[in-house]
Design a protein around this motif. Structure first.
Motif, PDB file in Angstrom:
ATOM      1  N   PRO A 137       0.806  -1.234   0.000  1.00 23.55           N
ATOM      2  CA  PRO A 137       0.000   0.000   0.000  1.00 23.55           C
ATOM      3  C   PRO A 137       0.838   1.284   0.000  1.00 23.55           C
ATOM      4  N   GLN A 138       1.964   1.311   0.702  1.00 21.93           N
ATOM      5  CA  GLN A 138       2.777   2.532   0.730  1.00 21.93           C
ATOM      6  C   GLN A 138       3.344   2.850  -0.656  1.00 21.93           C
ATOM      7  N   VAL A 139       3.742   1.823  -1.392  1.00 20.47           N
ATOM      8  CA  VAL A 139       4.225   2.021  -2.762  1.00 20.47           C
ATOM      9  C   VAL A 139       3.087   2.548  -3.633  1.00 20.47           C
ATOM     10  N   GLN A 140       1.898   1.958  -3.470  1.00 18.18           N
ATOM     11  CA  GLN A 140       0.734   2.426  -4.233  1.00 18.18           C
ATOM     12  C   GLN A 140       0.462   3.899  -3.933  1.00 18.18           C
ATOM     13  N   ARG A 141       0.513   4.284  -2.645  1.00 22.16           N
ATOM     14  CA  ARG A 141       0.281   5.688  -2.268  1.00 22.16           C
ATOM     15  C   ARG A 141       1.308   6.598  -2.908  1.00 22.16           C
ATOM     16  N   ASN A 142       2.579   6.181  -2.889  1.00 24.34           N
ATOM     17  CA  ASN A 142       3.639   7.012  -3.483  1.00 24.34           C
ATOM     18  C   ASN A 142       3.414   7.211  -4.978  1.00 24.34           C
ATOM     19  N   ARG A 143       3.071   6.132  -5.671  1.00 27.23           N
ATOM     20  CA  ARG A 143       2.821   6.236  -7.115  1.00 27.23           C
ATOM     21  C   ARG A 143       1.606   7.115  -7.390  1.00 27.23           C
ATOM     22  N   LEU A 144       0.553   6.940  -6.594  1.00 25.46           N
ATOM     23  CA  LEU A 144      -0.657   7.740  -6.799  1.00 25.46           C
ATOM     24  C   LEU A 144      -0.416   9.205  -6.460  1.00 25.46           C
ATOM     25  N   LEU A 145       0.458   9.463  -5.497  1.00 26.38           N
ATOM     26  CA  LEU A 145       0.805  10.843  -5.171  1.00 26.38           C
ATOM     27  C   LEU A 145       1.531  11.494  -6.352  1.00 26.38           C
ATOM     28  N   LEU A 146       2.510  10.794  -6.922  1.00 26.10           N
ATOM     29  CA  LEU A 146       3.208  11.312  -8.098  1.00 26.10           C
ATOM     30  C   LEU A 146       2.220  11.509  -9.247  1.00 26.10           C
ATOM     31  N   LEU A 147       1.352  10.537  -9.464  1.00 25.56           N
ATOM     32  CA  LEU A 147       0.354  10.631 -10.523  1.00 25.56           C
ATOM     33  C   LEU A 147      -0.533  11.864 -10.326  1.00 25.56           C
ATOM     34  N   GLY A 148      -1.016  12.071  -9.113  1.00 27.37           N
ATOM     35  CA  GLY A 148      -1.870  13.220  -8.831  1.00 27.37           C
ATOM     36  C   GLY A 148      -1.162  14.541  -9.063  1.00 27.37           C
ATOM     37  N   ILE A 149       0.092  14.622  -8.640  1.00 24.98           N
ATOM     38  CA  ILE A 149       0.892  15.838  -8.847  1.00 24.98           C
ATOM     39  C   ILE A 149       1.044  16.120 -10.333  1.00 24.98           C
ATOM     40  N   MET A 150       1.406  15.090 -11.088  1.00 23.26           N
ATOM     41  CA  MET A 150       1.678  15.295 -12.506  1.00 23.26           C
ATOM     42  C   MET A 150       0.402  15.569 -13.299  1.00 23.26           C
ATOM     43  N   LEU A 151      -0.680  14.863 -12.996  1.00 24.96           N
ATOM     44  CA  LEU A 151      -1.949  15.145 -13.672  1.00 24.96           C
ATOM     45  C   LEU A 151      -2.431  16.546 -13.311  1.00 24.96           C
TER      46      LEU A 151
END
Length: 185
Positions: A137-151
């Motif tokens: 889950p922590q890896v998923q959160r990190n990826r989703l955080l990057l995704l949200g920032i970039m989108l």
């Protein structure tokens, strides 16, 4: 007069880190690809990157760039090392990096440590796919955080690489063969 749409990314002004992987030998081609270590982007992508950097700062983080503008000769070298269109765009189609509108990056904390994204940059396996489910889950959160920032900053993503972001309609931008960006020998 320089009519290039490319601008140099200023790490100090944008308060981010730049570590161009292809300027060294530790990359998927196993050799230095860039002799010129400048981090360049199309001015439209650089404007979105400024927004992304601001959003990362709001989360207490910074961006770390692995690759940005990639001269066409470099795309041929990467294709020769990994001729797999899922991960490396066929140079005959033109890479979005060679249009100056794609950037490869991650998030780092205040100590400069990269957040755990489950795989490293250029790890060309299914585990690197944007929405690979079998990760903690922590890896998923990190990826989703990057995704949200970039989108949120105006970029779009591709499915096969968590680190790759590009401008929407990237194919609409022309290929740029910046002759000031010399090939390593």
């Amino acid at each position: 007069m320089n009519n290039s749409p490319l601008v140099e990314v200023d790490a100090q002004v944008l308060n981010l880190e730049i570590d161009l992987i292809y300027a060294g030998v530790d990359n998927l081609a196993g050799k230095q690809i860039y002799q010129d270590p400048r981090c360049l982007l199309h001015r439209d992508a650089e404007a979105c990157l400024r927004n992304a950097s601001r959003l990362a700062h709001q989360a207490g983080l910074r961006l770390k760039i692995f690759d940005a503008y990639r001269p066409p000769y470099a795309q041929y070298l990467l294709w020769a090392a990994l001729p797999n269109p899922e991960y490396v765009r066929d140079p005959s189609l033109g890479s979005h990096h060679s249009r100056g509108v794609a950037v490869d990056l991650t998030l780092i904390d205040t100590d400069g440590q990269a957040l755990d994204m489950g795989t490293g940059f250029d790890d060309m396996r299914e585990q690197s796919h944007q929405f690979y489910a079998d990760l903690p889950p922590q890896v998923q959160r990190n990826r989703l955080l990057l995704l949200g920032i970039m989108l949120g900053a105006g970029f779009s993503y591709i499915d096969s690489e968590w680190w790759h972001y590009e401008l929407p309609d990237a194919d609409d931008y022309p290929l740029i063969d910046d002759t000031s960006f010399k090939q390593a020998h």
